[in-house]
Write an enzyme that holds these catalytic residues in place. Sequence first.
Site, PDB file in Angstrom:
ATOM      1  N   CYS A  68      23.249 -21.217 -26.380  1.00 23.43           N
ATOM      2  CA  CYS A  68      22.444 -19.983 -26.498  1.00 23.43           C
ATOM      3  C   CYS A  68      23.348 -18.750 -26.656  1.00 23.43           C
ATOM      4  CB  CYS A  68      21.559 -19.821 -25.261  1.00 23.43           C
ATOM      5  SG  CYS A  68      20.666 -18.251 -25.259  1.00 23.43           S
ATOM      6  N   GLU A 128      16.861 -11.033 -19.417  1.00 21.59           N
ATOM      7  CA  GLU A 128      17.153 -10.340 -20.686  1.00 21.59           C
ATOM      8  C   GLU A 128      18.648  -9.986 -20.712  1.00 21.59           C
ATOM      9  OE1 GLU A 128      15.455  -9.634 -23.579  1.00 21.59           O
ATOM     10  OE2 GLU A 128      13.975 -10.985 -22.773  1.00 21.59           O
ATOM     11  N   SER A 129      19.357 -10.575 -21.681  1.00 23.83           N
ATOM     12  CA  SER A 129      20.820 -10.472 -21.700  1.00 23.83           C
ATOM     13  C   SER A 129      21.334  -9.036 -21.643  1.00 23.83           C
ATOM     14  CB  SER A 129      21.381 -11.198 -22.928  1.00 23.83           C
ATOM     15  OG  SER A 129      20.859 -10.654 -24.133  1.00 23.83           O
TER      16      SER A 129
HETATM   17  N1  LIG Z   1      15.814 -11.450 -25.597  1.00 21.62           N
HETATM   18  C1  LIG Z   1      16.318 -12.548 -24.825  1.00 21.62           C
HETATM   19  C2  LIG Z   1      16.393 -13.790 -25.698  1.00 21.62           C
HETATM   20  C3  LIG Z   1      16.732 -15.059 -24.888  1.00 21.62           C
HETATM   21  C4  LIG Z   1      16.389 -16.327 -25.661  1.00 21.62           C
HETATM   22  O1  LIG Z   1      15.700 -16.276 -26.700  1.00 21.62           O
HETATM   23  N2  LIG Z   1      16.841 -17.452 -25.147  1.00 21.62           N
HETATM   24  C5  LIG Z   1      16.466 -18.732 -25.758  1.00 21.62           C
HETATM   25  C6  LIG Z   1      17.671 -19.649 -25.900  1.00 21.62           C
HETATM   26  S1  LIG Z   1      18.883 -19.006 -27.036  1.00 21.62           S
HETATM   27  C7  LIG Z   1      15.496 -19.459 -24.852  1.00 21.62           C
HETATM   28  O2  LIG Z   1      15.670 -19.497 -23.651  1.00 21.62           O
HETATM   29  N3  LIG Z   1      14.464 -20.057 -25.448  1.00 21.62           N
HETATM   30  C8  LIG Z   1      13.499 -20.849 -24.734  1.00 21.62           C
HETATM   31  C9  LIG Z   1      12.094 -20.479 -25.099  1.00 21.62           C
HETATM   32  O3  LIG Z   1      11.895 -19.531 -25.877  1.00 21.62           O
HETATM   33  O4  LIG Z   1      11.195 -21.130 -24.599  1.00 21.62           O
HETATM   34  C10 LIG Z   1      17.679 -12.169 -24.231  1.00 21.62           C
HETATM   35  O5  LIG Z   1      18.357 -11.325 -24.824  1.00 21.62           O
HETATM   36  O6  LIG Z   1      18.039 -12.683 -23.168  1.00 21.62           O
END
Ligand SMILES: N[C@@H](CCC(=O)N[C@@H](CS)C(=O)NCC(=O)O)C(=O)O
Length: 228
Positions: free
Chosen positions: A12, A64-65
């Site tokens: 990720c 949120e990162s």
């Molecule tokens: N906006 C979020 C995006 C985080 C994200 O999309 N993570 C993905 C993995 S790269 C995830 O956990 N996806 C699982 C899902 O959507 O169910 C951030 O910046 O933390």
Amino acid sequence: MPAIELFSFAACPFAQRSRMVLIEKGLDFELVEIDIHDRPAWFRDISPYGKVPVLRHAGRVVYESAIINQYVDETFSAQPLMPADSYGRALARIWMDYCDTRYLPATHKLMADREHPQRRAEAQAKLTEVLRFIEHEGLRRLGDGPYWLGAAPSLVDFHYLPFFERFAVYQELAGAEWPGDCTRLRQWYETAGQRRSFIETRHTLDFHLDQQRRMQERRAAAARPAGN
Ligand SMILES: N[C@@H](CCC(=O)N[C@@H](CS)C(=O)NCC(=O)O)C(=O)O
């Protein structure tokens, strides 16, 4: 319970942002690997969106990162990764927002439209515009580098790095082109890419291509009617 835990997934890019920032800050933390394609039931109690990354610090949860990284930087003052002045911090937030609202959508569109020549050409034109904006409105105006905001690394560098790491994937699978005049951006990647935090968290092109192949397989399986 360790003082700092990061719930993460190795592939990720958003979790990679937070891993890099924790390393840059010199903090001890426990990395908890979550398989996001087979999430344990308890993860829902920790992650309100069901996504990684999630930070748990002193029993409190942050997600949120970009928000995790600002929280970490504000909470632990050693090795500051945001400018000391409020205008500098505003610029840092503008460029982090640009990544999420302009650069990432442009790369996603190119990947999504790669099989359609007309739409692919339009997506490449948009990506070129976005990269040139970064080069001319961003890096060349913000100072002499070598980092995004100048002489010192900041949260902005760690916000973008995982997604420029993946530029090779966009090149390999969608023929992404890097505009010839984006030389500062190339220098930035070469310098920021030497950070230990990046070297310890990055993956090879083969790893990323394998992730893409698995994603396509999951999509195809989800699109198949049940029982086939
Ligand atoms: N906006 C979020 C995006 C985080 C994200 O999309 N993570 C993905 C993995 S790269 C995830 O956990 N996806 C699982 C899902 O959507 O169910 C951030 O910046 O933390």
